[in-house]
Design an enzyme around this catalytic site. Structure first.
Site, PDB file in Angstrom:
ATOM      1  N   ALA A 130      13.631   0.183   5.168  1.00 19.51           N
ATOM      2  CA  ALA A 130      14.596   0.525   4.124  1.00 19.51           C
ATOM      3  C   ALA A 130      15.192  -0.735   3.519  1.00 19.51           C
ATOM      4  O   ALA A 130      16.155  -1.305   4.045  1.00 19.51           O
ATOM      5  CB  ALA A 130      15.684   1.419   4.709  1.00 19.51           C
ATOM      6  N   GLU A 133      17.675  -0.237  -2.670  1.00 18.11           N
ATOM      7  CA  GLU A 133      18.923   0.513  -2.855  1.00 18.11           C
ATOM      8  C   GLU A 133      18.973   1.031  -4.289  1.00 18.11           C
ATOM      9  O   GLU A 133      18.265   0.499  -5.159  1.00 18.11           O
ATOM     10  CB  GLU A 133      20.111  -0.409  -2.561  1.00 18.11           C
ATOM     11  CG  GLU A 133      19.994  -1.003  -1.161  1.00 18.11           C
ATOM     12  CD  GLU A 133      21.221  -1.772  -0.708  1.00 18.11           C
ATOM     13  OE1 GLU A 133      22.113  -2.048  -1.543  1.00 18.11           O
ATOM     14  OE2 GLU A 133      21.278  -2.073   0.505  1.00 18.11           O
ATOM     15  N   SER A 138      14.061  -4.946  -6.787  1.00 18.01           N
ATOM     16  CA  SER A 138      13.366  -6.224  -6.968  1.00 18.01           C
ATOM     17  C   SER A 138      14.174  -7.383  -6.400  1.00 18.01           C
ATOM     18  O   SER A 138      13.617  -8.311  -5.825  1.00 18.01           O
ATOM     19  CB  SER A 138      13.112  -6.479  -8.461  1.00 18.01           C
ATOM     20  OG  SER A 138      12.323  -5.445  -8.997  1.00 18.01           O
ATOM     21  N   GLN A 249       1.528  -9.979   4.096  1.00 24.83           N
ATOM     22  CA  GLN A 249       0.666  -8.939   4.687  1.00 24.83           C
ATOM     23  C   GLN A 249       0.874  -7.589   3.980  1.00 24.83           C
ATOM     24  O   GLN A 249      -0.078  -6.854   3.750  1.00 24.83           O
ATOM     25  CB  GLN A 249       0.931  -8.788   6.192  1.00 24.83           C
ATOM     26  CG  GLN A 249       0.148  -7.621   6.778  1.00 24.83           C
ATOM     27  CD  GLN A 249      -0.095  -7.712   8.257  1.00 24.83           C
ATOM     28  OE1 GLN A 249      -0.499  -8.750   8.763  1.00 24.83           O
ATOM     29  NE2 GLN A 249       0.119  -6.617   8.958  1.00 24.83           N
ATOM     30  N   GLU A 250       2.134  -7.292   3.627  1.00 19.91           N
ATOM     31  CA  GLU A 250       2.405  -6.037   2.913  1.00 19.91           C
ATOM     32  C   GLU A 250       1.646  -6.024   1.582  1.00 19.91           C
ATOM     33  O   GLU A 250       1.025  -5.026   1.202  1.00 19.91           O
ATOM     34  CB  GLU A 250       3.914  -5.912   2.678  1.00 19.91           C
ATOM     35  CG  GLU A 250       4.282  -4.716   1.814  1.00 19.91           C
ATOM     36  CD  GLU A 250       5.789  -4.463   1.723  1.00 19.91           C
ATOM     37  OE1 GLU A 250       6.532  -4.981   2.563  1.00 19.91           O
ATOM     38  OE2 GLU A 250       6.194  -3.732   0.810  1.00 19.91           O
ATOM     39  N   GLN A 344     -11.718   9.357 -17.777  1.00 21.76           N
ATOM     40  CA  GLN A 344     -12.229   9.650 -19.126  1.00 21.76           C
ATOM     41  C   GLN A 344     -13.643  10.231 -19.061  1.00 21.76           C
ATOM     42  O   GLN A 344     -13.986  11.154 -19.805  1.00 21.76           O
ATOM     43  CB  GLN A 344     -12.230   8.348 -19.953  1.00 21.76           C
ATOM     44  CG  GLN A 344     -12.639   8.514 -21.403  1.00 21.76           C
ATOM     45  CD  GLN A 344     -11.591   9.252 -22.232  1.00 21.76           C
ATOM     46  OE1 GLN A 344     -10.443   9.384 -21.813  1.00 21.76           O
ATOM     47  NE2 GLN A 344     -11.997   9.759 -23.385  1.00 21.76           N
ATOM     48  N   GLY A 347     -14.016  13.977 -18.696  1.00 15.91           N
ATOM     49  CA  GLY A 347     -13.567  14.889 -19.749  1.00 15.91           C
ATOM     50  C   GLY A 347     -12.341  15.674 -19.289  1.00 15.91           C
ATOM     51  O   GLY A 347     -11.522  15.173 -18.493  1.00 15.91           O
ATOM     52  N   GLY A 372       7.058  -4.832  -4.293  1.00 10.15           N
ATOM     53  CA  GLY A 372       7.321  -5.868  -5.292  1.00 10.15           C
ATOM     54  C   GLY A 372       6.584  -5.520  -6.565  1.00 10.15           C
ATOM     55  O   GLY A 372       5.342  -5.417  -6.572  1.00 10.15           O
ATOM     56  N   GLU A 375       5.385  -7.649 -11.924  1.00 10.03           N
ATOM     57  CA  GLU A 375       6.062  -8.755 -12.636  1.00 10.03           C
ATOM     58  C   GLU A 375       6.626  -9.766 -11.621  1.00 10.03           C
ATOM     59  O   GLU A 375       6.577 -10.978 -11.851  1.00 10.03           O
ATOM     60  CB  GLU A 375       7.202  -8.217 -13.506  1.00 10.03           C
ATOM     61  CG  GLU A 375       6.743  -7.392 -14.715  1.00 10.03           C
ATOM     62  CD  GLU A 375       6.328  -5.974 -14.360  1.00 10.03           C
ATOM     63  OE1 GLU A 375       6.480  -5.566 -13.190  1.00 10.03           O
ATOM     64  OE2 GLU A 375       5.845  -5.263 -15.259  1.00 10.03           O
TER      65      GLU A 375
HETATM   66  C1  LIG Z   1       6.745   5.950  -4.068  1.00 14.74           C
HETATM   67  C2  LIG Z   1       7.596   4.774  -3.720  1.00 14.74           C
HETATM   68  C3  LIG Z   1       7.661   4.345  -2.400  1.00 14.74           C
HETATM   69  C4  LIG Z   1       8.493   3.291  -2.041  1.00 14.74           C
HETATM   70  N1  LIG Z   1       8.619   2.938  -0.725  1.00 14.74           N
HETATM   71  C5  LIG Z   1       9.577   2.033  -0.364  1.00 14.74           C
HETATM   72  C6  LIG Z   1       9.882   1.792   1.010  1.00 14.74           C
HETATM   73  O1  LIG Z   1       9.257   2.348   1.923  1.00 14.74           O
HETATM   74  N2  LIG Z   1      10.884   0.920   1.300  1.00 14.74           N
HETATM   75  C7  LIG Z   1      11.594   0.280   0.337  1.00 14.74           C
HETATM   76  O2  LIG Z   1      12.495  -0.474   0.662  1.00 14.74           O
HETATM   77  N3  LIG Z   1      11.332   0.479  -0.984  1.00 14.74           N
HETATM   78  C8  LIG Z   1      10.348   1.346  -1.352  1.00 14.74           C
HETATM   79  N4  LIG Z   1      10.095   1.588  -2.683  1.00 14.74           N
HETATM   80  C9  LIG Z   1      10.883   0.885  -3.674  1.00 14.74           C
HETATM   81  C10 LIG Z   1      10.098  -0.158  -4.459  1.00 14.74           C
HETATM   82  O3  LIG Z   1       9.774  -1.245  -3.632  1.00 14.74           O
HETATM   83  C11 LIG Z   1      10.971  -0.542  -5.669  1.00 14.74           C
HETATM   84  O4  LIG Z   1      10.945   0.562  -6.550  1.00 14.74           O
HETATM   85  C12 LIG Z   1      10.485  -1.785  -6.361  1.00 14.74           C
HETATM   86  O5  LIG Z   1      10.701  -2.921  -5.551  1.00 14.74           O
HETATM   87  C13 LIG Z   1      11.195  -2.009  -7.691  1.00 14.74           C
HETATM   88  O6  LIG Z   1      12.600  -1.908  -7.543  1.00 14.74           O
HETATM   89  P1  LIG Z   1      13.409  -0.956  -8.536  1.00 14.74           P
HETATM   90  O7  LIG Z   1      12.754   0.364  -8.572  1.00 14.74           O
HETATM   91  O8  LIG Z   1      14.838  -1.008  -8.180  1.00 14.74           O
HETATM   92  O9  LIG Z   1      13.211  -1.612  -9.965  1.00 14.74           O
HETATM   93  P2  LIG Z   1      14.075  -2.790 -10.606  1.00 14.74           P
HETATM   94  O10 LIG Z   1      14.363  -3.832  -9.615  1.00 14.74           O
HETATM   95  O11 LIG Z   1      15.192  -2.159 -11.339  1.00 14.74           O
HETATM   96  O12 LIG Z   1      13.033  -3.363 -11.671  1.00 14.74           O
HETATM   97  C14 LIG Z   1      12.538  -2.533 -12.728  1.00 14.74           C
HETATM   98  C15 LIG Z   1      11.457  -3.284 -13.480  1.00 14.74           C
HETATM   99  O13 LIG Z   1      12.040  -4.438 -14.089  1.00 14.74           O
HETATM  100  C16 LIG Z   1      11.095  -5.484 -14.122  1.00 14.74           C
HETATM  101  N5  LIG Z   1      11.661  -6.652 -13.411  1.00 14.74           N
HETATM  102  C17 LIG Z   1      12.572  -6.659 -12.407  1.00 14.74           C
HETATM  103  N6  LIG Z   1      12.848  -7.904 -12.027  1.00 14.74           N
HETATM  104  C18 LIG Z   1      12.107  -8.723 -12.807  1.00 14.74           C
HETATM  105  C19 LIG Z   1      11.949 -10.141 -12.915  1.00 14.74           C
HETATM  106  N7  LIG Z   1      12.582 -10.994 -12.094  1.00 14.74           N
HETATM  107  N8  LIG Z   1      11.091 -10.626 -13.844  1.00 14.74           N
HETATM  108  C20 LIG Z   1      10.414  -9.782 -14.667  1.00 14.74           C
HETATM  109  N9  LIG Z   1      10.521  -8.444 -14.611  1.00 14.74           N
HETATM  110  C21 LIG Z   1      11.352  -7.918 -13.703  1.00 14.74           C
HETATM  111  C22 LIG Z   1       9.820  -4.955 -13.454  1.00 14.74           C
HETATM  112  O14 LIG Z   1       8.961  -4.460 -14.458  1.00 14.74           O
HETATM  113  C23 LIG Z   1      10.332  -3.817 -12.609  1.00 14.74           C
HETATM  114  O15 LIG Z   1       9.335  -2.836 -12.368  1.00 14.74           O
HETATM  115  C24 LIG Z   1       9.236   2.611  -3.050  1.00 14.74           C
HETATM  116  C25 LIG Z   1       9.138   3.015  -4.393  1.00 14.74           C
HETATM  117  C26 LIG Z   1       8.347   4.096  -4.723  1.00 14.74           C
HETATM  118  C27 LIG Z   1       8.317   4.535  -6.155  1.00 14.74           C
END
Ligand SMILES: Cc1cc2nc3c(=O)[nH]c(=O)nc-3n(C[C@H](O)[C@H](O)[C@H](O)COP(=O)(O)OP(=O)(O)OC[C@H]3O[C@@H](n4cnc5c(N)ncnc54)[C@H](O)[C@@H]3O)c2cc1C
Length: 385
Positions: A130, A133, A138, A249-250, A344, A347, A372, A375
């Site tokens: 986890a 948040e 990111s 590794q992830e 595609q 069809g 991650g 981007e």
């Molecule tokens: C199905 C699923 C499973 C997941 N499983 C887990 C899990 O097990 N544990 C866990 O902790 N998290 C998990 N996640 C969370 C996932 O790792 C995050 O959604 C991801 O890291 C992006 O964070 P965010 O959604 O808050 O997007 P944000 O941080 O709000 O970013 C949104 C977008 O902004 C852009 N962006 C952000 N920062 C930058 C930058 N510095 N430079 C350029 N562009 C940028 C990117 O395009 C990014 O996609 C999961 C998500 C999904 C959808």
């Protein structure tokens, strides 16, 4: 099973080959027949974790003295590949084996390893991590979940979201701030056994466009009192460093998953175009179909060589962060492109959920976002320019 003209990779062995076959049989027998009902209920059945443990598919890379099979990341990779080739996308076994468990192997004390690893290997404990948040995923340094020391305990307070295995997991690695003033150096990791503490509240099992059989969830930590022994590492403040050590590794694991899905998409599409007819001939007989698939196969072959190279380097000495980020971003982008081209060629049937390619299209999209966002991968790679 491969559609690509590639030799067996140097990292493969008789042992990994036997494990791959056993995993293939397990997923076909224990998962594929239930997969539609798992998608409908939004998670796998609890007992499949126990069955996977009994079949030796949990913790393959954990030393035998802690209940594992004494393998390496190669063993994790072949199990992951077998799951993806079978279309078993929502069973979070790869996250458990190759993302959660390695934190304990790498950073756990002897007591922690003896306590947790055997139960992670037999399926009694289901892992989750986890980090993310609602305020952001990111920027890991900005986590708000706090862990306050109180005598022999820590008190965890905060909210997480998008957590894979979130409804079923009972062993959750939580990223929290032990000192909010210190930025990255104020981050620590805690292994929370949710069955033995109170205050871990599970929120919604989130409604996603794909990976429907996974219980991706919100988690709330309402003043959760965990023993001080839940802290990973010898002291507070090492959490960010541990995350940075484990992230290659992830990312490589995500690349392995993307590669397996590319192979599955090609297999399904080649079968389909050999069968389907239009204008009195098979789809495969149109030159466009041949060129599309020739290009996809070429790119897939290049990708496979790169992934195998990364696995080999990872096994030899640990893959550097930038190369792992290249594999994650490039493979997941390529996967979406190839699956789209394959869809595609199906069809209208490609848009129907009963066809595997439709599900692959939905399931693949998230790979460019999680572990991650791509981007962020480019930001990491750019630092090496
Ligand atoms: C199905 C699923 C499973 C997941 N499983 C887990 C899990 O097990 N544990 C866990 O902790 N998290 C998990 N996640 C969370 C996932 O790792 C995050 O959604 C991801 O890291 C992006 O964070 P965010 O959604 O808050 O997007 P944000 O941080 O709000 O970013 C949104 C977008 O902004 C852009 N962006 C952000 N920062 C930058 C930058 N510095 N430079 C350029 N562009 C940028 C990117 O395009 C990014 O996609 C999961 C998500 C999904 C959808």
């Amino acid at each position: 099973m491969s559609v690509l003209n590639v030799p067996n990779p140097p990292w493969a062995s008789e042992d990994t080959e036997l494990l791959a076959q056993s995993a293939e049989r397990f997923f076909a027998r224990e998962c594929v027949p239930h997969y539609d009902s798992w998608e409908a209920q939004g998670c796998v059945d609890r007992d499949v974790w126990r069955k996977a443990g009994a079949a030796g598919l949990l913790c393959p890379s954990v030393p035998e003295r802690y209940g594992g099979a004494g393998g390496t990341f190669a063993h994790d990779a072949v199990i992951s590949r077998a799951a993806h080739l079978a279309g078993v996308e929502g069973f979070g076994i790869s996250l458990h084996n190759a993302i959660v468990v390695p934190y304990i192997v790498a950073f756990g004390s002897e007591d922690q390893k003896r306590d947790w690893l055997p139960r992670l290997a037999n399926g009694e404990l289901i892992g989750a991590i986890a980090m993310t948040e609602p305020s952001g995923g990111s920027d890991l340094q900005a986590v708000r979940t706090s862990a306050r020391r109180d005598g022999n305990h820590y008190v965890l307070r905060g909210q997480k979201t998008f957590i894979t295995n979130g409804q079923l997991a009972n062993f959750i690695i939580v990223v929290a701030k032990t000192d909010p003033k210190l930025g990255a150096k104020g981050i620590s990791l805690f292994a929370v056994e949710s069955d033995s503490v109170s205050g871990v509240r599970r929120g919604r099992n989130l409604d996603k466009i794909g990976l429907k059989a996974n219980d991706t969830s919100e988690l709330f930590f309402d003043d959760v009192q965990v023993p001080a022994s839940a802290l990973l590492g010898p002291e507070e403040g090492l959490g960010f460093q541990m995350l940075m050590e484990q992230l290659p590794q992830e990312r490589l694991l995500v690349a392995v998953g993307a590669m397996s899905r590319i192979e599955r998409a090609l297999i399904a599409t080649i079968d389909y175009v050999k069968d389907r007819k239009a204008f009195g001939q098979r789809l495969i007989d149109f030159q466009n179909t041949q060129f599309e698939l020739a290009e996809c196969k070429t790119e897939a072959t290049i990708a496979r060589v790169f992934v195998d190279h990364c696995i080999e380097r990872h096994l030899a000495s640990g893959l550097d962060t930038a190369t792992a980020s290249m594999a994650k971003y490039w493979l997941t982008d390529l996967q979406c492109k190839i699956i789209d081209r394959c869809l595609q060629l199906h069809g209208g049937y490609g848009y129907m959920n009963e066809y595997p390619i439709a599900r692959m299209f939905r399931d693949a999209r998230v790979e460019r976002i999680y572990a991650g966002a791509n981007e962020i991968m480019k930001v990491v790679i750019a630092r090496t320019l």
